[in-house]
Scaffold this motif. Sequence first.
Motif, PDB file in Angstrom:
ATOM      1  N   MET A  78       4.730  20.268 -23.718  1.00 14.45           N
ATOM      2  CA  MET A  78       4.029  19.104 -23.908  1.00 14.45           C
ATOM      3  C   MET A  78       2.686  19.141 -23.110  1.00 14.45           C
ATOM      4  O   MET A  78       1.456  18.759 -23.646  1.00 14.45           O
ATOM      5  CB  MET A  78       4.614  17.584 -23.566  1.00 14.45           C
ATOM      6  CG  MET A  78       3.979  16.407 -23.721  1.00 14.45           C
ATOM      7  SD  MET A  78       3.433  15.880 -25.223  1.00 14.45           S
ATOM      8  CE  MET A  78       4.762  15.407 -25.928  1.00 14.45           C
TER       9      MET A  78
ATOM     10  N   ASP B 142       0.846  21.518 -23.045  1.00 14.07           N
ATOM     11  CA  ASP B 142      -0.268  22.301 -23.720  1.00 14.07           C
ATOM     12  C   ASP B 142      -0.793  21.666 -24.675  1.00 14.07           C
ATOM     13  O   ASP B 142      -1.970  21.838 -25.368  1.00 14.07           O
ATOM     14  CB  ASP B 142       0.346  23.708 -24.282  1.00 14.07           C
ATOM     15  CG  ASP B 142       0.660  24.642 -23.108  1.00 14.07           C
ATOM     16  OD1 ASP B 142       1.664  25.404 -23.495  1.00 14.07           O
ATOM     17  OD2 ASP B 142      -0.029  24.535 -22.200  1.00 14.07           O
ATOM     18  N   ARG B 143      -0.393  20.285 -24.908  1.00 18.45           N
ATOM     19  CA  ARG B 143      -0.910  19.392 -26.304  1.00 18.45           C
ATOM     20  C   ARG B 143      -2.254  18.881 -25.946  1.00 18.45           C
ATOM     21  O   ARG B 143      -3.202  18.748 -26.878  1.00 18.45           O
ATOM     22  CB  ARG B 143       0.127  18.378 -26.519  1.00 18.45           C
ATOM     23  CG  ARG B 143      -0.421  17.578 -27.558  1.00 18.45           C
ATOM     24  CD  ARG B 143       0.490  16.051 -27.602  1.00 18.45           C
ATOM     25  NE  ARG B 143      -0.355  15.273 -28.547  1.00 18.45           N
ATOM     26  CZ  ARG B 143       0.256  14.057 -28.640  1.00 18.45           C
ATOM     27  NH1 ARG B 143       1.588  13.609 -28.143  1.00 18.45           N
ATOM     28  NH2 ARG B 143      -0.169  13.008 -29.461  1.00 18.45           N
ATOM     29  N   PHE B 144      -2.585  18.528 -24.629  1.00 22.23           N
ATOM     30  CA  PHE B 144      -3.808  17.881 -24.160  1.00 22.23           C
ATOM     31  C   PHE B 144      -4.623  18.602 -23.328  1.00 22.23           C
ATOM     32  O   PHE B 144      -4.164  19.549 -22.606  1.00 22.23           O
ATOM     33  CB  PHE B 144      -3.666  16.618 -23.348  1.00 22.23           C
ATOM     34  CG  PHE B 144      -2.974  15.533 -24.146  1.00 22.23           C
ATOM     35  CD1 PHE B 144      -3.553  15.033 -25.240  1.00 22.23           C
ATOM     36  CD2 PHE B 144      -1.663  15.357 -23.848  1.00 22.23           C
ATOM     37  CE1 PHE B 144      -2.866  14.060 -25.975  1.00 22.23           C
ATOM     38  CE2 PHE B 144      -0.644  14.336 -24.542  1.00 22.23           C
ATOM     39  CZ  PHE B 144      -1.497  13.703 -25.752  1.00 22.23           C
ATOM     40  N   GLU B 145      -6.020  18.798 -23.632  1.00 23.70           N
ATOM     41  CA  GLU B 145      -6.910  19.605 -22.960  1.00 23.70           C
ATOM     42  C   GLU B 145      -8.054  18.803 -22.330  1.00 23.70           C
ATOM     43  O   GLU B 145      -8.691  18.073 -23.172  1.00 23.70           O
ATOM     44  CB  GLU B 145      -7.552  20.938 -23.799  1.00 23.70           C
ATOM     45  CG  GLU B 145      -8.555  21.702 -23.118  1.00 23.70           C
ATOM     46  CD  GLU B 145      -9.272  22.654 -24.356  1.00 23.70           C
ATOM     47  OE1 GLU B 145     -10.221  22.900 -24.068  1.00 23.70           O
ATOM     48  OE2 GLU B 145      -8.860  22.574 -25.427  1.00 23.70           O
TER      49      GLU B 145
ATOM     50  N   ASP C  48      -6.918  16.357 -28.037  1.00 23.57           N
ATOM     51  CA  ASP C  48      -5.323  16.244 -28.467  1.00 23.57           C
ATOM     52  C   ASP C  48      -5.122  17.387 -29.474  1.00 23.57           C
ATOM     53  O   ASP C  48      -5.578  17.159 -30.554  1.00 23.57           O
ATOM     54  CB  ASP C  48      -4.925  14.901 -29.199  1.00 23.57           C
ATOM     55  CG  ASP C  48      -3.373  15.003 -29.414  1.00 23.57           C
ATOM     56  OD1 ASP C  48      -2.828  15.964 -29.680  1.00 23.57           O
ATOM     57  OD2 ASP C  48      -2.857  13.824 -29.888  1.00 23.57           O
ATOM     58  N   ARG C  49      -4.594  18.552 -29.125  1.00 26.03           N
ATOM     59  CA  ARG C  49      -4.519  19.874 -30.004  1.00 26.03           C
ATOM     60  C   ARG C  49      -3.541  19.566 -31.268  1.00 26.03           C
ATOM     61  O   ARG C  49      -3.577  20.201 -32.175  1.00 26.03           O
ATOM     62  CB  ARG C  49      -4.065  20.860 -29.017  1.00 26.03           C
ATOM     63  CG  ARG C  49      -5.195  21.432 -28.332  1.00 26.03           C
ATOM     64  CD  ARG C  49      -4.493  22.886 -27.566  1.00 26.03           C
ATOM     65  NE  ARG C  49      -5.438  23.197 -26.408  1.00 26.03           N
ATOM     66  CZ  ARG C  49      -5.389  23.586 -25.387  1.00 26.03           C
ATOM     67  NH1 ARG C  49      -3.983  23.606 -24.952  1.00 26.03           N
ATOM     68  NH2 ARG C  49      -6.157  24.122 -24.449  1.00 26.03           N
ATOM     69  N   GLU C  50      -2.777  18.549 -31.008  1.00 27.18           N
ATOM     70  CA  GLU C  50      -1.712  18.255 -31.978  1.00 27.18           C
ATOM     71  C   GLU C  50      -2.340  17.522 -33.137  1.00 27.18           C
ATOM     72  O   GLU C  50      -1.964  17.849 -34.401  1.00 27.18           O
ATOM     73  CB  GLU C  50      -0.537  17.265 -31.338  1.00 27.18           C
ATOM     74  CG  GLU C  50       0.434  17.046 -32.344  1.00 27.18           C
ATOM     75  CD  GLU C  50       1.686  16.473 -31.799  1.00 27.18           C
ATOM     76  OE1 GLU C  50       1.850  15.248 -31.946  1.00 27.18           O
ATOM     77  OE2 GLU C  50       2.520  17.096 -30.689  1.00 27.18           O
ATOM     78  N   THR C  51      -3.133  16.509 -33.075  1.00 26.95           N
ATOM     79  CA  THR C  51      -3.816  15.910 -34.201  1.00 26.95           C
ATOM     80  C   THR C  51      -5.269  16.329 -34.499  1.00 26.95           C
ATOM     81  O   THR C  51      -5.835  15.700 -35.309  1.00 26.95           O
ATOM     82  CB  THR C  51      -3.816  14.217 -33.630  1.00 26.95           C
ATOM     83  OG1 THR C  51      -4.642  14.303 -32.399  1.00 26.95           O
ATOM     84  CG2 THR C  51      -2.403  13.784 -33.323  1.00 26.95           C
TER      85      THR C  51
ATOM     86  N   LEU D 182       4.116   8.680 -25.148  1.00 32.68           N
ATOM     87  CA  LEU D 182       5.161   9.718 -24.852  1.00 32.68           C
ATOM     88  C   LEU D 182       6.464   9.420 -24.869  1.00 32.68           C
ATOM     89  O   LEU D 182       6.725   8.145 -24.860  1.00 32.68           O
ATOM     90  CB  LEU D 182       5.062  10.370 -23.410  1.00 32.68           C
ATOM     91  CG  LEU D 182       3.612  11.096 -23.274  1.00 32.68           C
ATOM     92  CD1 LEU D 182       3.470  11.297 -21.676  1.00 32.68           C
ATOM     93  CD2 LEU D 182       3.235  12.009 -23.977  1.00 32.68           C
TER      94      LEU D 182
ATOM     95  N   ASP E  58       0.081  10.637 -21.214  1.00 29.61           N
ATOM     96  CA  ASP E  58      -0.134  11.593 -20.465  1.00 29.61           C
ATOM     97  C   ASP E  58      -1.104  11.310 -19.094  1.00 29.61           C
ATOM     98  O   ASP E  58      -1.964  10.491 -19.353  1.00 29.61           O
ATOM     99  CB  ASP E  58      -0.908  12.797 -21.042  1.00 29.61           C
ATOM    100  CG  ASP E  58      -0.737  14.186 -20.403  1.00 29.61           C
ATOM    101  OD1 ASP E  58      -1.824  14.225 -19.670  1.00 29.61           O
ATOM    102  OD2 ASP E  58      -0.055  14.884 -20.780  1.00 29.61           O
TER     103      ASP E  58
END
Length: 130
Positions: free
Chosen positions: A1, A3-6, A15-18, A67, A79
């Motif tokens: 998880m 790594d999802r947010f930068e 948000d790398r997921e969306t 989350l 997060d």
Amino acid sequence: MADRFELVDKMAVLDRETGLMWQREASAERMPWGDGAACIARLNTSGYAGFSDWRFPTRDELAGLILAEEDRQSGLYIDPLFGTQRNCWTSTQSEHHKACYVDFYYGDVYLIEENYANHFVRAVRTQRAG
């Protein structure tokens, strides 16, 4: 998880997921739902984080930040990169002057009369490829 947010320039979170980019810290002040558009307009006028296409998130977009487990330090279901604002408005409305907000303390979405509560506003933008 993790790594999802930068973090982007200390002002935004990707948000790398969306593929959505979020205002890192929500508005400094709580406000009724109707004042949220002006808050976002100010971000666009000032070119917040180098962009002028910020908007109100939908219910589903903002709920997507909830989350599955509570962050032990903040006590919130978001997060820790996003700060500690508990309740944030969404753009989603319902009949009889009601709007949805996300409560990151309880990790759920609620519907309330637009002028009954004051919550924070966290803007979002769609990250363009490329």
